[in-house]
Design a protein around this motif. Structure first.
Motif, PDB file in Angstrom:
ATOM      1  N   MET A 166       0.847  -1.189   0.000  1.00  0.00           N
ATOM      2  CA  MET A 166       0.000   0.000   0.000  1.00  0.00           C
ATOM      3  C   MET A 166       0.892   1.251   0.000  1.00  0.00           C
ATOM      4  SD  MET A 166      -3.303   0.371   2.591  1.00  0.00           S
ATOM      5  CE  MET A 166      -3.013  -1.250   3.284  1.00  0.00           C
ATOM      6  N   ARG A 167       0.477   2.292  -0.705  1.00  0.00           N
ATOM      7  CA  ARG A 167       1.209   3.565  -0.649  1.00  0.00           C
ATOM      8  C   ARG A 167       0.522   4.443   0.402  1.00  0.00           C
ATOM      9  NH1 ARG A 167       0.448   5.861  -6.261  1.00  0.00           N
ATOM     10  NH2 ARG A 167      -1.607   5.096  -5.688  1.00  0.00           N
ATOM     11  N   ILE A 168       1.221   4.677   1.496  1.00  0.00           N
ATOM     12  CA  ILE A 168       0.621   5.333   2.666  1.00  0.00           C
ATOM     13  C   ILE A 168       1.326   6.665   2.936  1.00  0.00           C
ATOM     14  CG2 ILE A 168       0.118   5.078   5.128  1.00  0.00           C
ATOM     15  CD1 ILE A 168       0.614   1.964   4.595  1.00  0.00           C
ATOM     16  N   GLY A 169       0.549   7.738   3.061  1.00  0.00           N
ATOM     17  CA  GLY A 169       1.099   9.029   3.487  1.00  0.00           C
ATOM     18  C   GLY A 169       0.699   9.279   4.931  1.00  0.00           C
ATOM     19  N   ILE A 170       1.671   9.528   5.793  1.00  0.00           N
ATOM     20  CA  ILE A 170       1.382   9.789   7.212  1.00  0.00           C
ATOM     21  C   ILE A 170       1.765  11.227   7.544  1.00  0.00           C
ATOM     22  CG2 ILE A 170       1.950   9.166   9.600  1.00  0.00           C
ATOM     23  CD1 ILE A 170       2.399   6.346   8.744  1.00  0.00           C
ATOM     24  N   VAL A 171       0.814  11.981   8.081  1.00  0.00           N
ATOM     25  CA  VAL A 171       1.056  13.380   8.435  1.00  0.00           C
ATOM     26  C   VAL A 171       1.136  13.492   9.951  1.00  0.00           C
ATOM     27  CG1 VAL A 171       0.406  15.758   7.947  1.00  0.00           C
ATOM     28  CG2 VAL A 171      -0.503  13.906   6.505  1.00  0.00           C
ATOM     29  N   CYS A 172       2.328  13.848  10.439  1.00  0.00           N
ATOM     30  CA  CYS A 172       2.581  13.966  11.881  1.00  0.00           C
ATOM     31  C   CYS A 172       2.422  15.425  12.304  1.00  0.00           C
ATOM     32  CB  CYS A 172       4.010  13.487  12.151  1.00  0.00           C
ATOM     33  SG  CYS A 172       4.318  13.178  13.879  1.00  0.00           S
ATOM     34  N   PRO A 173       2.152  15.714  13.585  1.00  0.00           N
ATOM     35  CA  PRO A 173       2.269  17.113  14.025  1.00  0.00           C
ATOM     36  C   PRO A 173       3.678  17.617  13.700  1.00  0.00           C
ATOM     37  CG  PRO A 173       1.279  15.776  15.760  1.00  0.00           C
ATOM     38  CD  PRO A 173       1.760  14.821  14.688  1.00  0.00           C
ATOM     39  N   VAL A 174       3.803  18.899  13.371  1.00  0.00           N
ATOM     40  CA  VAL A 174       5.087  19.420  12.880  1.00  0.00           C
ATOM     41  C   VAL A 174       5.950  20.043  13.977  1.00  0.00           C
ATOM     42  CG1 VAL A 174       4.350  21.780  12.296  1.00  0.00           C
ATOM     43  CG2 VAL A 174       6.091  20.627  10.891  1.00  0.00           C
ATOM     44  N   TRP A 175       5.414  20.135  15.194  1.00  0.00           N
ATOM     45  CA  TRP A 175       6.073  20.973  16.209  1.00  0.00           C
ATOM     46  C   TRP A 175       7.307  20.347  16.836  1.00  0.00           C
ATOM     47  CZ3 TRP A 175       3.798  24.965  14.631  1.00  0.00           C
ATOM     48  CH2 TRP A 175       2.435  24.969  14.345  1.00  0.00           C
ATOM     49  N   PHE A 176       7.413  19.009  16.789  1.00  0.00           N
ATOM     50  CA  PHE A 176       8.572  18.336  17.385  1.00  0.00           C
ATOM     51  C   PHE A 176       9.090  17.286  16.414  1.00  0.00           C
ATOM     52  CE2 PHE A 176       5.806  19.721  20.849  1.00  0.00           C
ATOM     53  CZ  PHE A 176       6.688  20.533  21.538  1.00  0.00           C
ATOM     54  N   PRO A 177      10.385  16.963  16.473  1.00  0.00           N
ATOM     55  CA  PRO A 177      10.888  15.912  15.594  1.00  0.00           C
ATOM     56  C   PRO A 177      10.271  14.565  15.950  1.00  0.00           C
ATOM     57  CG  PRO A 177      12.624  16.680  17.083  1.00  0.00           C
ATOM     58  CD  PRO A 177      11.448  17.565  17.304  1.00  0.00           C
ATOM     59  N   VAL A 178      10.312  13.648  15.006  1.00  0.00           N
ATOM     60  CA  VAL A 178       9.750  12.304  15.178  1.00  0.00           C
ATOM     61  C   VAL A 178      10.888  11.292  15.102  1.00  0.00           C
ATOM     62  CG1 VAL A 178       8.208  10.588  14.154  1.00  0.00           C
ATOM     63  CG2 VAL A 178       7.588  13.011  14.099  1.00  0.00           C
ATOM     64  N   PRO A 179      11.152  10.463  16.101  1.00  0.00           N
ATOM     65  CA  PRO A 179      10.538  10.514  17.433  1.00  0.00           C
ATOM     66  C   PRO A 179      11.027  11.741  18.205  1.00  0.00           C
ATOM     67  CG  PRO A 179      12.329   8.913  17.399  1.00  0.00           C
ATOM     68  CD  PRO A 179      12.167   9.397  15.998  1.00  0.00           C
ATOM     69  N   PRO A 180      10.317  12.116  19.280  1.00  0.00           N
ATOM     70  CA  PRO A 180      10.701  13.309  20.048  1.00  0.00           C
ATOM     71  C   PRO A 180      11.870  13.003  20.962  1.00  0.00           C
ATOM     72  CG  PRO A 180       8.849  12.244  21.104  1.00  0.00           C
ATOM     73  CD  PRO A 180       9.146  11.436  19.863  1.00  0.00           C
ATOM     74  N   GLU A 181      12.576  14.043  21.365  1.00  0.00           N
ATOM     75  CA  GLU A 181      13.710  13.829  22.266  1.00  0.00           C
ATOM     76  C   GLU A 181      13.250  13.533  23.688  1.00  0.00           C
ATOM     77  OE1 GLU A 181      16.238  17.232  21.634  1.00  0.00           O
ATOM     78  OE2 GLU A 181      16.344  16.675  19.513  1.00  0.00           O
ATOM     79  N   ALA A 182      12.145  14.162  24.097  1.00  0.00           N
ATOM     80  CA  ALA A 182      11.676  13.926  25.470  1.00  0.00           C
ATOM     81  C   ALA A 182      10.176  13.627  25.426  1.00  0.00           C
ATOM     82  CB  ALA A 182      11.996  15.139  26.330  1.00  0.00           C
ATOM     83  N   TYR A 183       9.375  14.416  26.133  1.00  0.00           N
ATOM     84  CA  TYR A 183       7.934  14.201  26.209  1.00  0.00           C
ATOM     85  C   TYR A 183       7.317  14.289  24.810  1.00  0.00           C
ATOM     86  CZ  TYR A 183       3.310  14.398  28.320  1.00  0.00           C
ATOM     87  OH  TYR A 183       2.031  14.124  28.690  1.00  0.00           O
ATOM     88  N   GLY A 184       6.319  13.472  24.505  1.00  0.00           N
ATOM     89  CA  GLY A 184       5.640  13.549  23.206  1.00  0.00           C
ATOM     90  C   GLY A 184       5.108  12.201  22.767  1.00  0.00           C
ATOM     91  N   GLY A 185       3.999  11.779  23.361  1.00  0.00           N
ATOM     92  CA  GLY A 185       3.437  10.455  23.086  1.00  0.00           C
ATOM     93  C   GLY A 185       3.035  10.269  21.633  1.00  0.00           C
ATOM     94  N   THR A 186       2.356  11.255  21.053  1.00  0.00           N
ATOM     95  CA  THR A 186       1.889  11.127  19.671  1.00  0.00           C
ATOM     96  C   THR A 186       3.061  10.901  18.723  1.00  0.00           C
ATOM     97  OG1 THR A 186      -0.011  12.552  20.117  1.00  0.00           O
ATOM     98  CG2 THR A 186       0.655  12.311  17.813  1.00  0.00           C
ATOM     99  N   GLU A 187       4.092  11.731  18.846  1.00  0.00           N
ATOM    100  CA  GLU A 187       5.246  11.637  17.955  1.00  0.00           C
ATOM    101  C   GLU A 187       5.949  10.278  18.105  1.00  0.00           C
ATOM    102  OE1 GLU A 187       4.507  14.206  19.853  1.00  0.00           O
ATOM    103  OE2 GLU A 187       4.254  15.882  18.474  1.00  0.00           O
ATOM    104  N   ARG A 188       5.974   9.746  19.325  1.00  0.00           N
ATOM    105  CA  ARG A 188       6.639   8.468  19.567  1.00  0.00           C
ATOM    106  C   ARG A 188       5.859   7.334  18.895  1.00  0.00           C
ATOM    107  NH1 ARG A 188       7.881   9.345  24.687  1.00  0.00           N
ATOM    108  NH2 ARG A 188       9.862  10.209  23.989  1.00  0.00           N
TER     109      ARG A 188
END
Lengths: 346, 346
Positions: free
Chosen positions: A1-23
């Motif tokens: 499947m060709r899948i496009g995933i759009v993450c919140p842009v405010w923190f890098p993925v994965p995040p360095e510290a707190y950030g459940g969604t990005e992880r």
């Protein structure tokens, strides 16, 4: 499947510290690639992923968090390429959900926050306009305020279990609190329980925003010293150390927590969870098997609660996470969600 | 016609001080009501209008300017009611333009900013997704970087001429600068011209944001005193007084100013405009009739420039504004734009 995933842009993925969604998004993108899918991840350029990375910005514009002008540039890059994908999967929040209404590609959106109150009303209003969008919950409880929305799947969050070695430390005496400095999460209730029972408590929590700092200064700081310790916002390694050595995770939440990543993190280390029965807790913690679930946080002071927590088998607790919250299960759930989205859009 | 107008939500309509867009929208909404149309204005609850006012917030959330979460609530209120209107007319910016792609009601959007650089590219990208949207320019020059966008009308801004009494004061000696503290607007160039020619200069400008304050401290403040005066950000009455008494408005802009409301404000008072030939200036100021238009701001130091400005007839200057920038003309232009939008959408 060709899948496009759009993450919140405010923190890098994965995040360095707190950030459940990005992880969770990082884990999902890698897992989909490993399953043979063609995945494009829209996230800031300082992200790390086995997926093909597409970035509107070299580094995450954290200092502009919440600003339309920045979020818009990120969303336009992703949604402008929607025709390249069989399915587009958004995690950004309300702007991404609205943009879903502008594309013909099958579109789904994972709800990462709670849906009670104003956010729930706004979701409802956006979906009246973006009527092609499908929603994915991270717990069944999360759907309760809005059961009639176009839910297409329930995909609980997962952990990279290789990052949580199961090496339980014997003789842990302290309770550990993990989260944000917010009344919802209840560091002050954990503190009350610790003071009442005389048990040592280690508090690891994000405390950056003005409201978090005010709450900390008023409710937590005056009680520090002695057996109550604030260890700050912890990185991954320190978090694992803390959890491996703890007698139990104490989670006296008082909100409709849509998931609760810290609970599966604790259980992955074999550490039982003592939690109030709010939000998705009953879907994550099995009372009498992986933790103790109580109706009122004051009940946590009863000796029987800690006795029950102490009696639980760490191996069983760990296995519960492996059987229910592994990346493989999450990836399979999402693949099924994408197929359902495509079917519903066809 | 049943018309829905969506204003930016950050300031009340009309604004208390600086805010060209909000001032023009206030005038347009009132003028459309006076012409017998059924107008709903979506703006903060502290706005004043003869149109029916619908508000997501009691007071303008100025402290959250630019934040998606606040703009979203305002946009959802307006776009959620799109079926109540024959045409929906947006002024909010990129979020409103994108939302236009989510409604079936004929939709147009007035571009209030310049379209060169990144904003122009983003407009283009949004319109690929919101392909039903029609655009309205406020000057023909504004379209130049993006002539291929779906332009449906050109509607120059207007003034409430009753608020600009034509009572020219004789013997005015000073030049006046009106605008923002920004290099684009060129207060420092006005200052250089004044110092070189020895003419007195009064600077009235918004100076609130950190960048504006830094620019003021570096380029303007050191030269104050003597014949150079900074009078701050002026309210309407003070602005009219300043303009009525001035020898000329000096407008050494160095950007693609999409309109330039301060120029028609000066001319409404019978005050000639001395401006560089940038942006929409040639569409607003008639050289040798209502002002003097030069290629380079340094040319403003030539004695012939001020001689020409002094020779212009204030009555003719005022009449130029009455004939081209009255609310009646703007309202008629917009009604034609709405009809064209409806035709193009049908």
């Amino acid at each position: 499947m060709r899948i496009g995933i759009v993450c919140p842009v405010w923190f890098p993925v994965p995040p360095e510290a707190y950030g459940g969604t990005e992880r969770v998004v990082a884990l999902l993108a890698d897992g989909l690639v490993d399953s043979g899918h063609e995945v494009t991840l829209f996230a800031s350029g300082d992200s790390q992923s086995r997926a093909r990375l597409e970035s509107a910005f070299h580094t995450a514009p954290s200092e502009w968090i919440g600003h339309t002008y920045w979020e818009m540039q990120h969303a336009l890059l992703a949604f402008g390429r929607s025709r390249d994908f069989d399915v587009l999967h958004d995690h950004t929040g309300m702007l991404g959900l609205a943009f879903g209404g502008l594309v013909e590609t099958p579109f789904c959106h994972t709800v990462h926050g709670p849906l009670d109150g104003q956010p729930g009303r706004l979701y409802e209003q956006i979906l009246e306009l973006a009527s092609n969008a499908k929603l994915i919950s991270i717990s069944m409880n999360q759907r309760k305020p809005k059961p009639h929305l176009p839910w297409v799947a329930n995909c609980p969050n997962a952990l990279d279990l290789s990052m949580f070695p199961f090496r339980r430390k014997a003789g842990g005496e302290y309770l550990v609190f993990l989260g944000r400095m917010s009344p919802d999460k209840g560091a002050h209730r954990a503190l009350a329980v610790a003071l009442e029972t005389g048990l040592p408590l280690k508090i690891a929590a994000k405390c950056r925003e003005p409201l978090e700092i005010r709450y900390f200064d008023e409710f937590i700081r005056p009680h520090l010293g002695g057996s109550i310790e604030y260890v700050g916002e912890v990185g991954h390694a320190d978090k694992v150390e803390l959890l491996m050595g703890a007698r139990a995770l104490i989670s006296p939440i008082d909100w409709e927590e849509p998931f609760g990543l810290m609970m599966i993190e604790a259980m992955a280390c074999g550490t039982p969870v003592i939690s109030t029965r709010r939000g998705a807790v009953s879907e994550i913690v099995e009372h009498g098997k992986t933790g103790v679930v109580v109706d009122n946080y004051r009940d946590m002071e009863e000796p029987s609660v800690l006795e029950l927590a102490d009696s639980l088998d760490p191996v069983v607790i760990r296995e519960h996470v492996e059987a229910n919250f592994s990346p493989e299960i999450m990836v399979a759930n999402y693949v099924a969600a994408y197929e359902a989205t495509i079917d519903a859009s066809g």
